[in-house]
Design an enzyme around this catalytic site. Structure first.
Site, PDB file in Angstrom:
ATOM      1  N   LYS A  66       0.807  -1.223   0.000  1.00  0.00           N
ATOM      2  CA  LYS A  66       0.000   0.000   0.000  1.00  0.00           C
ATOM      3  C   LYS A  66       0.842   1.276   0.000  1.00  0.00           C
ATOM      4  CE  LYS A  66      -4.032  -2.103   2.067  1.00  0.00           C
ATOM      5  NZ  LYS A  66      -5.121  -1.942   3.013  1.00  0.00           N
ATOM      6  N   ASP A 102      -9.653   2.661   2.609  1.00  0.00           N
ATOM      7  CA  ASP A 102      -9.578   1.993   3.921  1.00  0.00           C
ATOM      8  C   ASP A 102     -10.129   2.878   5.035  1.00  0.00           C
ATOM      9  OD1 ASP A 102      -8.456  -0.403   3.009  1.00  0.00           O
ATOM     10  OD2 ASP A 102      -6.407   0.277   3.327  1.00  0.00           O
TER      11      ASP A 102
END
Length: 163
Positions: A66, A102
């Site tokens: 990420k 997220d």
């Protein structure tokens, strides 16, 4: 055929392909969603190949990539820049757009309870890509103090209070 991927070190364990391929078939969309497990040492080569493939329309990024994916993206949304991690890449013409969903998912998971939660201090364990998004989400919804515990202090020693 347009293809989207979930990309990560343990991506083969993801249920996303099962869910998304069911949805694509049900809605008669000619596309597919595939898990692509990548070893960290092969990350750049594998990612470059996917980004250059004209049939690749999107990528979901999982552990541990990420943060590493940031340097490969043409445009980041403002939230991803502040978070310092991306979990979603979308192709728009020949440009790759990166964003982080997220933090929104985390906020949705506490939304029913958030009115009852005293927003004084939150504790987060870890400081990977998802943790950074959770910290951002906690700050976004008004937590006054966020305490971060991580295995190594070096990774968190330069965190600014305004993130």
């Amino acid at each position: 055929m347009k293809t989207a991927y979930v990309l990560g070190e343990n991506a083969n364990k993801s249920l996303s392909p099962l869910i998304f391929n069911y949805w694509l078939e049900k809605n008669k969309i000619k596309a597919k969603y595939i898990s692509k497990q990548i070893e960290p040492k092969n990350f750049n080569k594998e990612l470059d190949h996917l980004l250059q493939n004209k049939d690749t329309c999107g990528l979901n990024i999982t552990i541990p990539f990420k943060e590493a994916v940031l340097k490969k993206i043409d445009h980041l949304d403002s939230h991803s820049i502040k978070i310092g991690a991306v979990n979603c890449l979308t192709r728009k013409k020949d440009i790759w757009l990166g964003n982080n969903t997220d933090w929104l998912g985390f906020l949705a998971s506490i939304s029913d309870k958030s009115k009852k939660i005293k927003k004084d201090t939150a504790i987060v364990i870890g400081y990977g890509g998802a943790a950074k998004a959770i910290i951002y989400g906690l700050g976004f919804c008004g937590f006054k103090k966020i305490k971060i515990f991580n295995r190594t202090f070096k990774k968190i020693e330069k965190i600014s209070d305004n993130k």
